[in-house]
Enzyme design. Structure first.
Site, PDB file in Angstrom:
ATOM      1  N   ARG A 139      -0.078   9.130  13.910  1.00  0.00           N
ATOM      2  CA  ARG A 139       0.512   8.569  12.912  1.00  0.00           C
ATOM      3  C   ARG A 139       0.941   8.934  11.558  1.00  0.00           C
ATOM      4  O   ARG A 139       0.156   9.816  11.402  1.00  0.00           O
ATOM      5  CB  ARG A 139      -0.037   6.903  12.154  1.00  0.00           C
ATOM      6  N   ASP A 140       1.961   8.297  10.326  1.00  0.00           N
ATOM      7  CA  ASP A 140       1.777   8.299   9.048  1.00  0.00           C
ATOM      8  C   ASP A 140       3.269  10.354   9.534  1.00  0.00           C
ATOM      9  O   ASP A 140       2.798  10.834   8.660  1.00  0.00           O
ATOM     10  CB  ASP A 140       1.228   9.300   8.615  1.00  0.00           C
ATOM     11  N   SER A 149       3.562   3.665   7.713  1.00  0.00           N
ATOM     12  CA  SER A 149       3.622   4.817   7.412  1.00  0.00           C
ATOM     13  C   SER A 149       4.668   5.572   7.737  1.00  0.00           C
ATOM     14  O   SER A 149       4.340   6.157   8.977  1.00  0.00           O
ATOM     15  CB  SER A 149       2.558   5.252   6.714  1.00  0.00           C
ATOM     16  N   ASN A 202       0.413  -1.203   0.031  1.00  0.00           N
ATOM     17  CA  ASN A 202       0.399  -0.083  -0.103  1.00  0.00           C
ATOM     18  C   ASN A 202       0.519   1.741  -0.054  1.00  0.00           C
ATOM     19  O   ASN A 202       1.810   1.393  -1.116  1.00  0.00           O
ATOM     20  CB  ASN A 202      -1.217   0.004   1.316  1.00  0.00           C
ATOM     21  N   ASP A 203       0.592   2.049   0.922  1.00  0.00           N
ATOM     22  CA  ASP A 203       1.292   3.329   1.276  1.00  0.00           C
ATOM     23  C   ASP A 203       2.804   3.211   0.263  1.00  0.00           C
ATOM     24  O   ASP A 203       3.472   2.603   0.738  1.00  0.00           O
ATOM     25  CB  ASP A 203       1.703   4.495   2.008  1.00  0.00           C
TER      26      ASP A 203
END
Ligand SMILES: *[C@@H]1O[C@H](CO)[C@@H](O)[C@H](O)[C@H]1NC(C)=O
Ligand SMILES: *[C@@H]1O[C@H](CO)[C@@H](O)[C@H](O)[C@H]1NC(C)=O
Ligand SMILES: *[C@@H]1O[C@H](CO)[C@@H](O)[C@H](O)[C@H]1NC(C)=O
Ligand SMILES: *[C@@H]1O[C@H](CO)[C@@H](O)[C@H](O)[C@H]1NC(C)=O
Ligand SMILES: *[C@@H]1O[C@H](CO)[C@@H](O)[C@H](O)[C@H]1NC(C)=O
Ligand SMILES: *[C@@H]1O[C@H](CO)[C@@H](O)[C@H](O)[C@H]1NC(C)=O
Ligand SMILES: *[C@@H]1O[C@H](CO)[C@@H](O)[C@H](O)[C@H]1NC(C)=O
Ligand SMILES: *[C@@H]1O[C@H](CO)[C@@H](O)[C@H](O)[C@H]1NC(C)=O
Ligand SMILES: *[C@@H]1O[C@H](CO)[C@@H](O)[C@H](O)[C@H]1NC(C)=O
Ligand SMILES: *[C@@H]1O[C@H](CO)[C@@H](O)[C@H](O)[C@H]1NC(C)=O
Ligand SMILES: *[C@@H]1O[C@H](CO)[C@@H](O)[C@H](O)[C@H]1NC(C)=O
Ligand SMILES: CC(=O)N[C@H]1CO[C@H](CO)[C@@H](O)[C@@H]1O
Length: 564
Positions: free
Chosen positions: A186-187, A120, A61-62
């Site tokens: 997050r991220d 991420s 994914n990301d």
């Protein structure tokens, strides 16, 4: 990354168990996952994109940690489950490229542990040794990512002495926790601003992008919050903050936020906010929510770190949607799921006309992957049809461009321009078209593709956008079709869309049609076959083994620059 929660991931794993090739696991990081070599990949499947990045096997994914190193090598890391074709057991996969299209698989960069996943994050180059990790080099790489455990999401750093191929966990992790502790935090995306590091990070379910600052990547101080802007959906994810050139003006800042679920078309999408940033606070120019892509398959995009100041920012996004990413048929049939979209060169325009601020995104320089001569061209199509068989293009990937000029003033323009990519065996097709009259709608359809679209209620089959005609009487359409991904760019990237599709037959025929266009209007068309970047790397057995030798190879290429 993404997931509503690990429980959600586990549920998805269970739901998909019957259709996956590989049994899913969320724990065993060492269950056959190589630590000393890239995972081999079979890139020959009929849905395998040939000029887009997709993982060697299993689920991606990301994009994460995107950066350009001092030797001109682009690094792409990605959310990767190496043990199943659904999300869970998240690692950071890694690939490198000299041109952003020809990707070499590298060994996994950061590994999950039995009870935590690597979600991420981003990468910076600590040129000045602010972290103190790099006593003997100016190209030290630091990754900043979310460590996800059942109880909490915390931010960790890991550093690399070898330019981003292998990482060492910082002994005093985590470097940032929410207060109070949160499992929806997050991220982190980190950039350098004049004299300090800046992190943007999502308090996902509070619809807050936190802005933190640090002198050394280890100690982080909360500076401000950017709260409840634009479309909220059910979560904010993967924020980006980047200095963005403005055509004909001074540069601005851009905040990008991915939302999921809750996109207007369902599931996931990215929105953006032009604005100002002073090192601690971001302010949007207005209250509008602007969507980066009018299709349904562009999410969690990230801007590359480390570009020269005069170069346009480069963006890459995940080409799927959480509404069906874990169900698409590439999983059971070819053992992989999800590709990245095309790399896109970006800048802002602000037109005094109705269109206002817009993030322009155009495919990054495609010349390295164009075949030597065009498949077909026509400089003045009139009211006619251009038809070509492209079964001889072994990649099945094409670039196409239509330049329309001499359109009369808005209200007098008439006619339509359509294109279709179809299969001569099954009659399946993906298509699109533009109306030169009225509100100038552009449409895209993946309806006439068998199989998946008929069985998944969320696989929306048509997309459209109003693309107001240019005052100078021109319209351009550009696109890349690559076996199971179609991306279109209107008017040099003022509007763009990404759509995935899974035909049973092989698409092999391209058609561009016009009718009812004004007498003086000129329609010029060109269609190019594209190289297969994966076939070029395959061994005799057809398998791509990736970088099994030492790190980065080849000569540095020039980063594309554009004078404002
Ligand atoms: C490194 O130090 C120089 C000189 O002080 C400064 O101009 C530059 O912004 C710094 N860059 C980073 C990434 O630390
Ligand atoms: C980098 O930082 C470490 C720790 O502070 C220090 O020992 C080292 O001398 C620094 N290197 C340079 C080149 O400044
Ligand atoms: C960049 O090139 C130099 C000189 O060839 C080499 O020493 C260095 O390891 C390379 N860096 C990376 C990150 O590959
Ligand atoms: C990094 O180290 C911290 C602290 O020792 C530990 O809690 C964490 O699990 C480690 N992270 C990874 C990815 O191994
Ligand atoms: C920023 O937002 C977070 C998450 O909602 C919240 O905990 C924190 O108190 C906010 N900080 C400020 C200064 O508003
Ligand atoms: C940045 O903007 C905020 C909000 O307007 C302001 O409080 C702060 O003082 C500014 N900082 C600088 C360095 O100008
Ligand atoms: C372009 O298309 C028109 C209309 O079909 C045709 O008359 C013309 O010959 C074509 N030109 C070229 C160079 O193929
Ligand atoms: C927007 O502005 C730019 C720069 O002034 C110009 O090149 C472009 O044609 C304009 N587009 C529209 C749709 O007005
Ligand atoms: C393009 O498609 C639209 C929608 O199906 C149709 O109305 C129009 O006639 C088509 N034009 C051409 C040239 O095929
Ligand atoms: C296209 O057809 C329309 C009638 O439908 C006609 O008015 C126009 O002149 C034609 N355009 C060209 C370029 O032949
Ligand atoms: C379309 O316009 C671009 C930019 O001017 C040019 O490079 C390209 O050759 C044109 N293509 C055709 C088919 O006219
Ligand atoms: C290129 C080089 O000499 N790298 C060294 C820098 O210092 C670290 C930590 O002492 C070593 O592990 C590297 O090999």
């Amino acid at each position: 990354m993404l997931l509503l929660s690990l429980a959600f991931a586990a549920m998805a794993v269970a739901q998909n168990a019957s259709t996956s090739l590989t049994p899913a696991t969320t724990t065993a990081f060492d269950a056959g996952v190589p630590t000393d070599a890239p995972i081999p990949g079979d890139y020959n499947g009929q849905w395998r994109p040939q000029v887009h990045f997709s993982p060697p096997t299993n689920f991606m994914n990301d994009p994460n940690g995107c950066f350009l190193d001092g030797n001109g090598t682009w690094h792409l890391y990605y959310q990767y489950n190496p043990t199943a074709t659904v999300a869970g057991n998240q690692h950071w996969g890694h690939a490198t490229s000299k041109d952003l299209y020809t990707w070499q698989n590298e060994k996994i960069a950061i590994f999950a542990t039995p009870d935590s996943q690597i979600f991420s994050g981003s990468i910076v180059i600590d040129t000045n040794n602010t972290s103190g990790f790099f006593p003997n080099q100016t190209d030290g790489v630091v990754a900043i990512y979310t460590l996800n455990t059942a109880a909490e999401q915390t931010q960790e750093i890991a550093y690399s002495f070898d330019g981003g191929y292998t990482f060492t966990n910082y002994t005093s992790n985590p470097v940032l926790r929410a207060s109070p502790p949160s499992n929806q935090f997050r991220d982190p995306k980190v950039i350098w601003y004049e004299d300090h590091w800046v992190m943007v990070i999502a308090y996902s379910q509070e619809f807050v992008i936190g802005i933190f600052t640090s002198p050394d990547l280890k100690e982080w101080t909360h500076a401000s919050n950017f709260t409840s802007h634009g479309l909220l959906g059910l979560q904010y994810e993967c924020p980006n903050l980047v200095s963005m050139p403005v055509l004909g003006g001074d540069s601005m800042w851009l905040m990008a936020i991915s939302i999921n679920p809750g996109a207007p078309l369902g599931g996931s999408i990215t929105e953006y906010f032009p604005g100002t940033f002073n090192g601690t606070h971001f302010e949007a120019v207005d209250a509008a929510a602007r969507i980066a892509d009018f299709g349904k398959d562009s999410y969690a995009g990230q801007f590359f770190y480390g570009l020269p100041e005069e170069a346009d920012p480069v963006f890459i996004a995940w080409s799927s949607n959480w509404q069906y990413a874990q169900q698409v048929p590439t999983g059971p049939q070819e053992g992989w799921r999800s590709a990245m979209g095309l790399p896109r060169r970006s800048y802002l325009v602000n037109n005094a006309t109705r269109t206002g601020w817009a993030l322009i995104s155009v495919p990054y320089d495609l010349t390295p992957i164009l075949l030597p001569s065009p498949l077909i061209t026509n400089s003045s199509l009139g009211n006619s049809t251009l038809l070509a068989d492209y079964s001889s293009v072994s990649s099945g990937a094409l670039y196409f461009r239509v330049n329309v000029t001499n359109l009369p003033p808005l209200a007098q323009a008439t006619g339509t321009l359509n294109f279709t990519f179809s299969s001569s065996s099954t009659r399946e097709s993906v298509s699109g078209g533009f109306y030169f009259s009225g509100d100038n709608p552009f449409w895209l359809s993946r309806q006439n593709v068998l199989g998946f679209s008929q069985t998944n209620p969320f696989f929306t089959d048509k997309f459209s956008v109003g693309n107001v005609l240019n005052p100078d009487g021109t319209f351009t359409l550009e696109g890349v079709i690559d076996r199971s991904i179609l991306e279109v760019f209107l008017d040099g990237g003022r509007n763009s869309a990404t759509a995935t599709f899974y035909p049973e037959g092989v698409l092999d025929t391209v058609e561009v049609r016009t009718s009812g266009i004004n007498e003086e209007t000129v329609v010029a068309v060109e269609v190019w076959g594209l190289k297969s970047t994966w076939a070029e790397q395959a061994s005799e057995d057809g398998i791509v083994y990736g970088n099994v030798g030492s790190s980065a190879s080849g000569n540095a290429t020039q980063v594309v620059r554009r004078k404002m």
